[in-house]
Design an enzyme around this catalytic site. Structure first.
Site, PDB file in Angstrom:
ATOM      1  N   GLU A   1       0.841  -1.207   0.000  1.00 36.60           N
ATOM      2  CA  GLU A   1       0.000   0.000   0.000  1.00 36.60           C
ATOM      3  C   GLU A   1       0.876   1.258   0.000  1.00 36.60           C
ATOM      4  O   GLU A   1       0.627   2.216  -0.716  1.00 36.60           O
ATOM      5  CB  GLU A   1      -0.908  -0.027   1.238  1.00 36.60           C
TER       6      GLU A   1
ATOM      7  N   GLN B   1       4.441  27.310  -8.939  1.00 33.84           N
ATOM      8  CA  GLN B   1       4.923  28.688  -8.814  1.00 33.84           C
ATOM      9  C   GLN B   1       5.581  29.157 -10.112  1.00 33.84           C
ATOM     10  O   GLN B   1       5.384  30.287 -10.559  1.00 33.84           O
ATOM     11  CB  GLN B   1       5.924  28.765  -7.640  1.00 33.84           C
ATOM     12  N   LEU B   2       6.336  28.275 -10.740  1.00 32.98           N
ATOM     13  CA  LEU B   2       7.020  28.647 -11.985  1.00 32.98           C
ATOM     14  C   LEU B   2       6.049  28.792 -13.157  1.00 32.98           C
ATOM     15  O   LEU B   2       6.410  29.340 -14.195  1.00 32.98           O
ATOM     16  CB  LEU B   2       8.124  27.634 -12.311  1.00 32.98           C
TER      17      LEU B   2
ATOM     18  N   GLY C   1       3.356  30.573 -12.699  1.00 28.30           N
ATOM     19  CA  GLY C   1       2.650  31.819 -12.411  1.00 28.30           C
ATOM     20  C   GLY C   1       1.153  31.589 -12.260  1.00 28.30           C
ATOM     21  O   GLY C   1       0.727  30.527 -11.786  1.00 28.30           O
TER      22      GLY C   1
END
Ligand code: FAD
Length: 399
Positions: free
Chosen positions: A264, A358-359, A361
């Protein structure tokens, strides 16, 4: 153009120049790669086009299960005598990796094929195997496992759903929560107490037909991710289960449950690393296309440093995971190693997806972008299959 599918980047190698992005992997033969190719084509043709509809509906239709079964995705480890390919964990991993790379978190083939089926394969008697496994391999029987209750998740031994024996039946009362495939499921591997006084030693496992009177599928819970898989609340009200549907002996359930935990945890880790690789490949490509202040986003030192750190960490994780896959295929992966894999890869996955988002945007925050959905889907990996805090407990205890 937004890549809403994740398929475009599958297995591309965006590292320019002579050095490929990832080190070659040495755990696969050519037959594995042929199988991978067929899985990838199935996902692209049969799953991704309708995926947004499934997310909106909060579940995938039953038909996709039968199609996946026919394409050989569901029965990789099910014995040939019961309709499967009996191919083993390396093949299981290929299916999980390709689903992870594509970002297809629903329906939950993983739980059905790699968590529930192995319990039947290992502990079912011939009658139980013959009754359930062929349908699980061909996708006509969808399965779930119900352990968690409103008042007991990590502390599984505290479950309060009871099964009181009356002649050749158990009478089951109680409820379960957060049950994956709980709405679409036909078969539920239900964790019950057959002796409340014995704690973990009073746990038994029952194979329950979800159409039985007294078995109620209640709400499909709304989640922040994994939206194409259903997650149910279940109630049992004087549900009658024949004694012959018990998996293993009475009060033997705990031992059986513990034996499934290595796999699992590994399947969560396998998916996590595959998703990290796909996310980095996509983000490298995206930042090379996207411009800001007259240059490519990739050309900012911050972007390259961020990606350099993450590619390095993911490469290390990949190397460890390939070792884990091989060990487990040989039956040699221990509980601590599986906990280390689950802990480290899911923490890394969260870090990678957050940085990649984040990269991207503002685009990265939009649901139509693959990276946004992966970011949301990944969050649960630190919670289920045992929380990461529990993983640390387990590892710590062995030191
Ligand atoms: C989307 C989703 C799908 C799921 N699918 C299934 C399924 O199919 N079947 C099923 O049975 N369950 C399923 N679960 C349940 C999942 O396994 C549990 O949520 C998980 O085990 C945590 O239990 P809990 O939610 O009760 O949290 P709790 O146990 O209440 O934990 C709360 C917090 O306390 C921490 N904590 C608890 N004990 C300790 C400890 N000893 N030391 C340190 N910290 C501790 C936890 O790490 C966590 O941070 C699913 C959950 C989700 C969200």
């Amino acid at each position: 153009m937004p890549d809403t599918t994740g398929a475009a980047s599958a297995h591309t190698r965006p590292g320019e120049g002579a050095i490929p992005l990832w080190l070659p992997r040495n755990i696969f033969e050519s037959e594995h790669e042929m199988f991978r190719d067929s899985v990838r084509r199935f996902i692209a043709a049969e799953m991704l086009p309708d995926y947004p509809k499934w997310e909106e509906a909060g579940m995938a239709p039953r038909e996709i299960w039968a199609k996946a079964g026919a394409a050989g995705l569901l029965g990789t480890s099910i014995p040939a005598a019961h309709g499967g390919a009996e191919a083993g964990f390396v093949y299981d991993s290929i299916v999980i990796e390709e689903l992870g790379r594509a970002g297809a978190s629903g329906p939950s083939f993983d739980l059905h094929s790699y968590i529930v089926a192995p319990f039947l394969i290992k502990f079912g008697n011939d009658e139980q195997k013959q009754r359930w496994l062929p349908g699980m391999a061909d996708g006509t029987t969808i399965s779930s496992v119900a352990m968690t209750e409103p008042d007991s998740g990590s502390d599984l031994a505290a479950v309060r759903t009871t099964a009181i024996r009356k002649g050749d039946r158990y009478i089951v009362n109680g409820s379960k929560i957060f049950i994956t495939n709980g709405i679409v499921g036909d078969l539920c591997l239900l964790v019950v107490k057959t002796d409340m006084a014995l704690g973990a030693k009073g746990v038994s496992l029952l194979l329950v037909d979800t159409k039985s009177p007294g078995y109620t599928k209640s709400r499909n819970l709304k989640k922040i991710g994994n939206k194409a898989q259903d997650t149910a609340v279940l109630y049992f009200d004087d549900l009658e289960v024949p004694v012959e549907n018990r998996l293993g002996g009475e009060n033997e359930g705990w031992r059986l449950l513990m034996s499934g935990l290595v796999q699992e945890r590994l399947i969560v880790a396998v998916r996590a690393v595959a998703t990290c690789e796909a996310a980095l490949e996509q983000t490298i490509a995206y930042t090379k296309e996207r411009k800001a202040f007259g240059k490519r986003v990739f050309d900012f030192q911050n972007t390259r440093f961020t990606l350099a750190d993450l590619v390095t960490e993911v490469q290390i994780a990949r190397t460890f995971m390939d070792r884990c896959i091989t060990l487990h295929a040989e039956g040699e992966c221990d509980m601590r190693t599986a906990a280390m894999a689950k802990l480290s890869t899911t923490e890394l996955q969260q870090k990678v997806l957050d940085a990649c988002l984040q990269l991207h945007g503002g685009n990265g925050y939009m649901w139509e972008y693959w990276i946004a959905r992966q970011w949301a889907d990944a969050r649960v990996h630190r919670i289920y299959a045992g929380t990461n805090e529990i993983m640390k407990e387990l590892i710590g205890r062995t030191l």
